[in-house]
Enzyme design. Structure first.
Site, PDB file in Angstrom:
ATOM      1  N   THR A   1      -9.796   5.341  -4.649  1.00 41.09           N
ATOM      2  CA  THR A   1     -10.624   3.879  -5.060  1.00 41.09           C
ATOM      3  C   THR A   1     -11.416   4.952  -6.179  1.00 41.09           C
TER       4      THR A   1
ATOM      5  N   GLU B   1      -9.429  -1.866   1.590  1.00 38.67           N
ATOM      6  CA  GLU B   1      -7.728  -2.071   1.381  1.00 38.67           C
ATOM      7  C   GLU B   1      -7.463  -3.918   0.426  1.00 38.67           C
TER       8      GLU B   1
ATOM      9  N   GLY C   1     -13.184   7.786   3.104  1.00 38.82           N
ATOM     10  CA  GLY C   1     -14.159   7.801   4.416  1.00 38.82           C
ATOM     11  C   GLY C   1     -14.038   9.484   4.996  1.00 38.82           C
TER      12      GLY C   1
HETATM   13  C1  LIG Z   1       4.741  -0.942  13.376  1.00 37.21           C
HETATM   14  C2  LIG Z   1       4.572  -1.923  13.245  1.00 37.21           C
HETATM   15  C3  LIG Z   1       2.985  -1.798  12.640  1.00 37.21           C
HETATM   16  C4  LIG Z   1       2.443  -2.352  12.078  1.00 37.21           C
HETATM   17  C5  LIG Z   1       1.595  -2.163  10.832  1.00 37.21           C
HETATM   18  C6  LIG Z   1       0.293  -1.867  12.418  1.00 37.21           C
HETATM   19  C7  LIG Z   1      -1.077  -0.493  11.985  1.00 37.21           C
HETATM   20  C8  LIG Z   1      -1.935  -0.747  12.030  1.00 37.21           C
HETATM   21  C9  LIG Z   1      -2.692   0.854  11.662  1.00 37.21           C
HETATM   22  C10 LIG Z   1      -3.531  -0.108  10.861  1.00 37.21           C
HETATM   23  C11 LIG Z   1      -4.825  -0.544  11.074  1.00 37.21           C
HETATM   24  C12 LIG Z   1      -5.921   0.051  10.420  1.00 37.21           C
HETATM   25  C13 LIG Z   1      -6.679   1.192   9.830  1.00 37.21           C
HETATM   26  C14 LIG Z   1      -7.766   1.277  10.133  1.00 37.21           C
HETATM   27  C15 LIG Z   1      -8.446   1.545   8.781  1.00 37.21           C
HETATM   28  C16 LIG Z   1      -8.966   1.051   7.863  1.00 37.21           C
HETATM   29  C17 LIG Z   1      -9.148   1.489   7.015  1.00 37.21           C
HETATM   30  C18 LIG Z   1     -10.533   1.571   6.117  1.00 37.21           C
HETATM   31  C19 LIG Z   1     -10.931   2.003   4.664  1.00 37.21           C
HETATM   32  C20 LIG Z   1     -10.363   1.332   3.706  1.00 37.21           C
HETATM   33  C21 LIG Z   1      -9.790   2.205   3.163  1.00 37.21           C
HETATM   34  C22 LIG Z   1      -8.881   1.254   1.376  1.00 37.21           C
HETATM   35  O1  LIG Z   1      -9.861   0.740   0.983  1.00 37.21           O
HETATM   36  S1  LIG Z   1      -8.193   2.458   0.341  1.00 37.21           S
HETATM   37  C23 LIG Z   1      -7.632   2.120  -0.870  1.00 37.21           C
HETATM   38  C24 LIG Z   1      -7.062   0.578  -1.134  1.00 37.21           C
HETATM   39  N1  LIG Z   1      -6.792  -0.536  -2.120  1.00 37.21           N
HETATM   40  C25 LIG Z   1      -6.841  -1.095  -2.615  1.00 37.21           C
HETATM   41  O2  LIG Z   1      -6.425  -1.854  -1.740  1.00 37.21           O
HETATM   42  C26 LIG Z   1      -6.411  -1.769  -4.138  1.00 37.21           C
HETATM   43  C27 LIG Z   1      -6.133  -3.010  -3.955  1.00 37.21           C
HETATM   44  N2  LIG Z   1      -4.916  -2.952  -5.262  1.00 37.21           N
HETATM   45  C28 LIG Z   1      -3.672  -3.301  -5.349  1.00 37.21           C
HETATM   46  O3  LIG Z   1      -3.243  -3.569  -4.322  1.00 37.21           O
HETATM   47  C29 LIG Z   1      -3.283  -3.203  -6.651  1.00 37.21           C
HETATM   48  O4  LIG Z   1      -3.609  -2.585  -8.259  1.00 37.21           O
HETATM   49  C30 LIG Z   1      -2.900  -5.118  -6.601  1.00 37.21           C
HETATM   50  C31 LIG Z   1      -1.830  -5.457  -6.249  1.00 37.21           C
HETATM   51  C32 LIG Z   1      -4.065  -5.726  -6.939  1.00 37.21           C
HETATM   52  C33 LIG Z   1      -2.135  -4.768  -8.083  1.00 37.21           C
HETATM   53  O5  LIG Z   1      -1.782  -3.655  -8.439  1.00 37.21           O
HETATM   54  P1  LIG Z   1      -0.562  -3.735  -9.883  1.00 37.21           P
HETATM   55  O6  LIG Z   1       0.477  -2.473 -10.326  1.00 37.21           O
HETATM   56  O7  LIG Z   1      -1.703  -3.915 -11.321  1.00 37.21           O
HETATM   57  O8  LIG Z   1       0.616  -5.227  -9.317  1.00 37.21           O
HETATM   58  P2  LIG Z   1       0.477  -6.294 -10.438  1.00 37.21           P
HETATM   59  O9  LIG Z   1       1.064  -6.188 -12.136  1.00 37.21           O
HETATM   60  O10 LIG Z   1      -0.746  -7.505 -10.474  1.00 37.21           O
HETATM   61  O11 LIG Z   1       2.282  -6.842  -9.703  1.00 37.21           O
HETATM   62  C34 LIG Z   1       3.141  -6.887 -10.376  1.00 37.21           C
HETATM   63  C35 LIG Z   1       3.853  -6.535  -9.122  1.00 37.21           C
HETATM   64  O12 LIG Z   1       4.230  -5.375  -7.682  1.00 37.21           O
HETATM   65  C36 LIG Z   1       3.877  -6.291  -6.631  1.00 37.21           C
HETATM   66  N3  LIG Z   1       2.981  -5.767  -5.710  1.00 37.21           N
HETATM   67  C37 LIG Z   1       1.976  -5.538  -5.472  1.00 37.21           C
HETATM   68  N4  LIG Z   1       1.349  -4.106  -4.873  1.00 37.21           N
HETATM   69  C38 LIG Z   1       2.352  -4.503  -3.803  1.00 37.21           C
HETATM   70  C39 LIG Z   1       2.635  -4.142  -2.870  1.00 37.21           C
HETATM   71  N5  LIG Z   1       2.116  -3.582  -2.169  1.00 37.21           N
HETATM   72  N6  LIG Z   1       4.198  -3.799  -2.331  1.00 37.21           N
HETATM   73  C40 LIG Z   1       4.727  -4.763  -3.187  1.00 37.21           C
HETATM   74  N7  LIG Z   1       4.734  -5.178  -4.062  1.00 37.21           N
HETATM   75  C41 LIG Z   1       3.165  -5.071  -4.922  1.00 37.21           C
HETATM   76  C42 LIG Z   1       2.695  -8.028  -7.471  1.00 37.21           C
HETATM   77  O13 LIG Z   1       3.028  -8.439  -6.260  1.00 37.21           O
HETATM   78  C43 LIG Z   1       3.746  -7.836  -8.686  1.00 37.21           C
HETATM   79  O14 LIG Z   1       5.210  -8.481  -8.498  1.00 37.21           O
HETATM   80  P3  LIG Z   1       5.991  -9.539  -9.504  1.00 37.21           P
HETATM   81  O15 LIG Z   1       6.636 -10.206  -8.750  1.00 37.21           O
HETATM   82  O16 LIG Z   1       5.693  -8.757 -10.283  1.00 37.21           O
HETATM   83  O17 LIG Z   1       5.045 -11.065  -9.283  1.00 37.21           O
HETATM   84  C1  LIG Z   2     -16.241   0.469   3.900  1.00 39.03           C
HETATM   85  C2  LIG Z   2     -15.606   0.672   2.438  1.00 39.03           C
HETATM   86  C3  LIG Z   2     -14.882   1.386   2.837  1.00 39.03           C
HETATM   87  C4  LIG Z   2     -13.661   1.751   1.473  1.00 39.03           C
HETATM   88  N1  LIG Z   2     -12.878   3.121   2.446  1.00 39.03           N
HETATM   89  C5  LIG Z   2     -12.018   3.967   1.308  1.00 39.03           C
HETATM   90  C6  LIG Z   2     -11.288   4.893   1.721  1.00 39.03           C
HETATM   91  O1  LIG Z   2     -11.110   5.370   2.832  1.00 39.03           O
HETATM   92  N2  LIG Z   2     -10.489   5.180  -0.106  1.00 39.03           N
HETATM   93  C7  LIG Z   2     -10.336   4.764  -0.723  1.00 39.03           C
HETATM   94  O2  LIG Z   2     -10.051   4.897  -1.191  1.00 39.03           O
HETATM   95  N3  LIG Z   2     -11.319   3.694  -0.828  1.00 39.03           N
HETATM   96  C8  LIG Z   2     -11.874   2.778  -0.229  1.00 39.03           C
HETATM   97  N4  LIG Z   2     -12.787   1.949  -0.578  1.00 39.03           N
HETATM   98  C9  LIG Z   2     -13.072   0.867  -1.488  1.00 39.03           C
HETATM   99  C10 LIG Z   2     -11.714  -0.264  -1.442  1.00 39.03           C
HETATM  100  O3  LIG Z   2     -10.465  -0.238  -1.557  1.00 39.03           O
HETATM  101  C11 LIG Z   2     -12.535  -0.880  -2.863  1.00 39.03           C
HETATM  102  O4  LIG Z   2     -14.323  -1.053  -2.619  1.00 39.03           O
HETATM  103  C12 LIG Z   2     -11.589  -2.089  -3.226  1.00 39.03           C
HETATM  104  O5  LIG Z   2     -10.542  -1.732  -2.894  1.00 39.03           O
HETATM  105  C13 LIG Z   2     -12.404  -3.356  -3.922  1.00 39.03           C
HETATM  106  O6  LIG Z   2     -12.472  -2.826  -4.743  1.00 39.03           O
HETATM  107  P1  LIG Z   2     -13.150  -2.127  -6.009  1.00 39.03           P
HETATM  108  O7  LIG Z   2     -14.879  -2.194  -5.662  1.00 39.03           O
HETATM  109  O8  LIG Z   2     -13.230  -2.275  -7.193  1.00 39.03           O
HETATM  110  O9  LIG Z   2     -13.746  -3.782  -6.206  1.00 39.03           O
HETATM  111  P2  LIG Z   2     -14.059  -5.069  -7.298  1.00 39.03           P
HETATM  112  O10 LIG Z   2     -12.649  -4.897  -8.043  1.00 39.03           O
HETATM  113  O11 LIG Z   2     -14.690  -4.246  -8.900  1.00 39.03           O
HETATM  114  O12 LIG Z   2     -14.672  -5.635  -7.245  1.00 39.03           O
HETATM  115  C14 LIG Z   2     -15.732  -6.921  -8.014  1.00 39.03           C
HETATM  116  C15 LIG Z   2     -15.385  -7.866  -8.433  1.00 39.03           C
HETATM  117  O13 LIG Z   2     -14.705  -8.408  -9.669  1.00 39.03           O
HETATM  118  C16 LIG Z   2     -13.615  -9.115  -8.939  1.00 39.03           C
HETATM  119  N5  LIG Z   2     -12.683  -8.283  -9.824  1.00 39.03           N
HETATM  120  C17 LIG Z   2     -11.831  -7.493  -9.617  1.00 39.03           C
HETATM  121  N6  LIG Z   2     -10.888  -8.192 -11.202  1.00 39.03           N
HETATM  122  C18 LIG Z   2     -10.594  -9.454 -10.312  1.00 39.03           C
HETATM  123  C19 LIG Z   2      -9.737  -9.751 -10.887  1.00 39.03           C
HETATM  124  N7  LIG Z   2      -8.176  -8.999 -11.320  1.00 39.03           N
HETATM  125  N8  LIG Z   2      -9.488 -10.982 -10.817  1.00 39.03           N
HETATM  126  C20 LIG Z   2     -10.614 -11.805 -10.165  1.00 39.03           C
HETATM  127  N9  LIG Z   2     -11.351 -11.806 -10.180  1.00 39.03           N
HETATM  128  C21 LIG Z   2     -11.107  -9.908  -9.970  1.00 39.03           C
HETATM  129  C22 LIG Z   2     -14.152  -9.424  -7.767  1.00 39.03           C
HETATM  130  O14 LIG Z   2     -12.771 -10.700  -7.082  1.00 39.03           O
HETATM  131  C23 LIG Z   2     -15.009  -9.099  -6.828  1.00 39.03           C
HETATM  132  O15 LIG Z   2     -15.765 -10.611  -6.909  1.00 39.03           O
HETATM  133  C24 LIG Z   2     -13.651   1.396   0.919  1.00 39.03           C
HETATM  134  C25 LIG Z   2     -14.697   0.844   0.739  1.00 39.03           C
HETATM  135  C26 LIG Z   2     -15.744   0.117   1.469  1.00 39.03           C
HETATM  136  C27 LIG Z   2     -16.528  -1.000   1.133  1.00 39.03           C
END
Ligand SMILES: CCCCCCCCCC/C=C\CCCCCCC/C=C/C(=O)SCCNC(=O)CCNC(=O)[C@H](O)C(C)(C)COP(=O)(O)OP(=O)(O)OC[C@H]1O[C@@H](n2cnc3c(N)ncnc32)[C@H](O)[C@@H]1OP(=O)(O)O
Ligand SMILES: Cc1cc2nc3c(=O)[nH]c(=O)nc-3n(C[C@H](O)[C@H](O)[C@H](O)COP(=O)(O)OP(=O)(O)OC[C@H]3O[C@@H](n4cnc5c(N)ncnc54)[C@H](O)[C@@H]3O)c2cc1C
Length: 662
Positions: free
Chosen positions: A147, A429, A186
């Site tokens: 992010t 996530e 983190g």
């Molecule tokens: C042995 C079994 C084990 C089981 C597992 C258990 C293990 C547990 C361990 C872990 C548990 C807890 C651990 C704790 C750790 C916690 C960490 C907490 C801290 C937080 C970290 C973070 O936040 S990291 C950052 C996370 N960020 C995000 O999640 C970003 C969200 N955005 C996205 O994922 C993408 O941008 C999004 C999917 C929204 C869009 O992507 P984009 O490329 O733009 O795709 P589209 O154009 O929308 O879609 C294109 C097509 O791709 C398909 N698609 C998208 N994503 C995926 C995917 N991941 N896999 C497969 N396909 C995917 C999508 O559906 C579209 O398909 P289509 O056919 O064209 O419709």
């Molecule tokens: C506690 C915490 C820990 C984190 N740890 C990590 C980490 O370790 N590593 C890492 O990489 N990231 C981490 N993140 C980041 C996290 O993954 C992002 O904040 C999260 O994926 C949301 O993205 P954003 O902040 O850009 O939200 P935004 O996308 O800016 O969301 C803001 C608003 O816009 C709306 N929005 C955005 N896009 C769309 C759309 N396409 N359609 C409709 N509505 C939309 C959302 O629904 C929301 O209401 C962490 C976040 C938090 C809060």
């Protein structure tokens, strides 16, 4: 003296009333008697380490002290894990003991939860051989840096750039704008020396999308940022205070070619880009963590429910009947309505997690054989269940907190911190709405396939059934309710699809039509999730090996979940299923009967989560129910109570009072 005799008498009475064997429930919940023994044994080993005990509650420490204490304890905990592994030749069993130690979030969470799994999942065998032993043994500490300030949800829009330089066979990392700075990872703030950096790959001026790279950002001896690295901590948040979230920017920072994780796509020495079989495999770690979050939701709901149910058994307030003593607040039906859904939901999320874990394992096995057919279903299901369970779990924790009245507002109840941590999962996530819209894409495709009479994946096959079958009369049975939720999902998917078509017929292009229909699309995904949660949890209960006594109670809990959500979403059911007003009245009565039936087992059920006092970390929820004693003991730890008169009296209050006399 047994623990029971030291207990609050209300809790003793509650436990005597329980109609099932709590140990059987514990073993069922955690998998087996052996799993329970091993987990408890490991928890004992951790808790025996004196250095892991805090002298004063974390809340009295400064932001910096809290972090330092977190790192201190995380390193000791790490040693306990290592020793266990050395002694038993396997990893410690799944446990939540980190909660008892760190209280908040470990600064190593991202190392264990995402850095190591990304190397394992995205690295070639050579890369795994190079990095995994170092990472697993903590010779290096890492995080997952994806992010940025400007982009989190839309990861294709990330601005961090990795430009390949074939002359030196290196990637040059740059963050050209403020919005391109990594923000949130983190451990990044002050803990890690490595990270997986997700960046846009450029070769000869051409963009090749986002890819993961390993970058060492701090010197291993001095811990100073390496030249070309700007890194720091992002400051206090609503929760996650000890997670050490940070920011990061690169200025012409070079890493060797081998540092791009190349299991899926490769950059050859000469700069040739070799595309992977599916570029979305790069997102693999996020899918895994989303599955894990469903399991975390079960834990947080269980933790809050344990605290609030035990407290409600101990707390007496007002009278149900004037002639009787003050009632335990747990006897008020409104209190049962607030709390039992949290107990039931924890079981539902646990079963959903186990179900998703199987799906995940199958798909990973298939991917290793280059079969991708079931990846979209896994992604769509992980997205919506993570989104719905995290939001619901957050609301349940907050409801439990409110159900504890004023004392629920005390930090020492551990409910405020638990809420902060639980609710974070709605955003991290993958933000909730964004993930639900991902599932909606899948549902629209499934719907179009259903219209063409194609075979659908198991999780959406009910769409086809609902399309083929004419709606049957409503049945007020669990199976009938599950069907009802499937009808709601069917109806909402159909309506959202038709709304898109309507806008397109009016001349809008697909993307605008999608946006105009997106509130409905999100609701369709939510309904799909609810249908899955109801079906999976009811099936799990029906196929469980529990004894008749336990089985009866587990069925009551599962029915409570189904009935609760039927009543909560009755408008949808009236719109999309054959439920009638009379059915709803019967279900309302049934719901009240279920609350009354579950009531005698409420304490037994939360004891069945087997969360020890150190994990609960709550004045209100401990096993012995010494609520008031603990509240007072904790209050006395306040630094303000370590002196009879605080210096502010002489500095401010006295002068003020004296001025007032003039
Ligand atoms: C042995 C079994 C084990 C089981 C597992 C258990 C293990 C547990 C361990 C872990 C548990 C807890 C651990 C704790 C750790 C916690 C960490 C907490 C801290 C937080 C970290 C973070 O936040 S990291 C950052 C996370 N960020 C995000 O999640 C970003 C969200 N955005 C996205 O994922 C993408 O941008 C999004 C999917 C929204 C869009 O992507 P984009 O490329 O733009 O795709 P589209 O154009 O929308 O879609 C294109 C097509 O791709 C398909 N698609 C998208 N994503 C995926 C995917 N991941 N896999 C497969 N396909 C995917 C999508 O559906 C579209 O398909 P289509 O056919 O064209 O419709
Ligand atoms: C506690 C915490 C820990 C984190 N740890 C990590 C980490 O370790 N590593 C890492 O990489 N990231 C981490 N993140 C980041 C996290 O993954 C992002 O904040 C999260 O994926 C949301 O993205 P954003 O902040 O850009 O939200 P935004 O996308 O800016 O969301 C803001 C608003 O816009 C709306 N929005 C955005 N896009 C769309 C759309 N396409 N359609 C409709 N509505 C939309 C959302 O629904 C929301 O209401 C962490 C976040 C938090 C809060």
């Amino acid at each position: 003296m047994s623990t029971e005799t030291k207990c609050n008498p209300d809790l003793v009475r509650e436990r005597a009333k329980c109609t099932f064997d709590v140990n059987e429930l514990i073993n069922l919940f955690y998998g087996s008697e052996k799993a329970t023994k091993e987990r408890r044994h490991f928890e004992d080993a951790v808790l025996a380490v004196k250095e892991l005990k805090d002298a004063i509650p974390e809340e009295y420490l400064s932001h910096k002290e809290r972090y330092e204490n977190g790192v201190r304890k995380a390193t000791i905990l790490r040693d306990v894990y290592r020793d266990y592994k050395a002694k038993h030749n396997r990893d410690p069993p799944p446990n939540q003991i980190t909660k008892a130690v760190i209280k908040d979030i470990s600064p190593f969470l991202l190392h264990n939860g995402m850095f190591v799994p990304t190397i394992a999942g995205q690295g070639t065998p050579e890369q795994q051989a190079e990095w995994l032993p170092k990472a697993e043994s903590m010779q290096i500490i890492g995080t997952y840096a994806q992010t940025e300030l400007g982009h989190g949800s839309f990861i294709r829009g990330l601005e961090t750039i990795a430009t390949y330089d074939p002359k030196t066979e290196e990637f040059v990392l740059n963050n050209p704008t403020l919005t391109s700075f990594k923000w949130w990872p983190g451990g990044l703030g002050s803990t890690v020396n490595h990270c997986v950096v997700v960046a846009q790959l450029y070769i000869n001026g051409k963009s090749h999308g986002i890819h993961p790279f390993i970058a060492q950002i701090r010197d291993l001896d001095t811990h100073k940022p390496l030249p070309g690295v700007k890194v720091g901590e992002i400051g206090p948040k609503m929760g996650f205070q000890t997670a050490n979230n940070g920011f990061l920017g690169f200025d012409n920072f070079r890493i060797p070619r081998k540092n791009m994780l190349m299991k899926n796509a490769q950059v050859l020495k000469d700069g040739t880009f070799v595309k992977g079989i599916n570029e979305k495999l790069t997102y693999g770690t996020m899918v895994m963590v989303r599955v894990g979050i469903v399991g975390d939701c079960s834990f947080y709901a269980a933790l809050a429910a344990t605290i609030a149910v035990r407290y409600s058994a101990v707390r007496h307030q007002s009278h149900i009947k004037a002639s009787e003593p003050e009632a335990q607040i747990l006897d008020y039906l409104t209190q049962q309505h607030k709390l039992f859904i949290a107990v039931a939901s924890s079981h539902v999320y646990r079963n959903a997690y186990l179900w998703m874990e199987k799906m995940y394992t199958n798909v990973m096995k298939e991917l290793s054989q280059d079969k991708q057919d079931n990846l979209p279903e896994l992604h769509a299901t992980a997205c919506c269940l993570k989104a719905v369970c995290s939001r619901d779990a957050g609301s349940l924790v907050e409801e439990c907190r409110l159900a504890c009245g004023g004392h629920g507002y005390m930090a020492s109840s551990n409910l405020p911190l638990t809420y902060g941590v639980t609710i974070a999962a709605v955003t991290y996530e993958g933000e909730r709405t964004v993930l639900l819209l991902q599932t909606a894409r899948y549902l629209m495709k499934a719907w179009m396939a259903a219209l063409k009479g194609k075979v659908l994946s198991p999780s959406v096959s009910y769409l086809l059934n609902s399309l083929k079958e004419s709606k049957k009369p409503w049945q007020n049975t669990p199976e009938g309710i599950v069907k009802g939720f499937q009808h709601v999902s069917f109806g909402k998917v159909k309506a959202a699809y038709e709304t898109i078509q309507k806008y397109m017929k009016q001349g809008k292009d697909y993307e605008d039509a999608w946006n105009l229909a997106s509130v409905q699309l999100v609701k369709a995904s939510e309904a799909h999730s609810r249908a899955i949660l109801c079906e999976v949890s009811w099936e799990a209960v029906c196929s469980s090996s529990a004894s008749p006594n336990l089985s009866r109670v587990l069925q009551q809990l599962a029915q409570l979940y189904l009935t609760y959500w039927t009543l909560e979403t009755s408008g949808d059911l009236l719109l999309y299923s054959n439920i009638t007003k009379d059915d709803l009245i019967i279900l309302r009565d049934k719901y009240e009967e279920l609350l009354v039936a579950i009531r005698p087992n409420a304490v037994g059920l939360v004891d069945g989560f087997d969360l020890r006092d150190e994990i609960l970390n709550s004045t209100l929820g401990s096993y012995d129910g010494r609520v008031y004693e603990r509240l007072m003991e904790e209050a006395l730890k306040s630094p303000l109570n370590q002196e009879t008169v605080n210096s502010s009296f002489h500095k401010y209050l006295k002068p003020m009072m004296e001025k007032a006399k003039l």
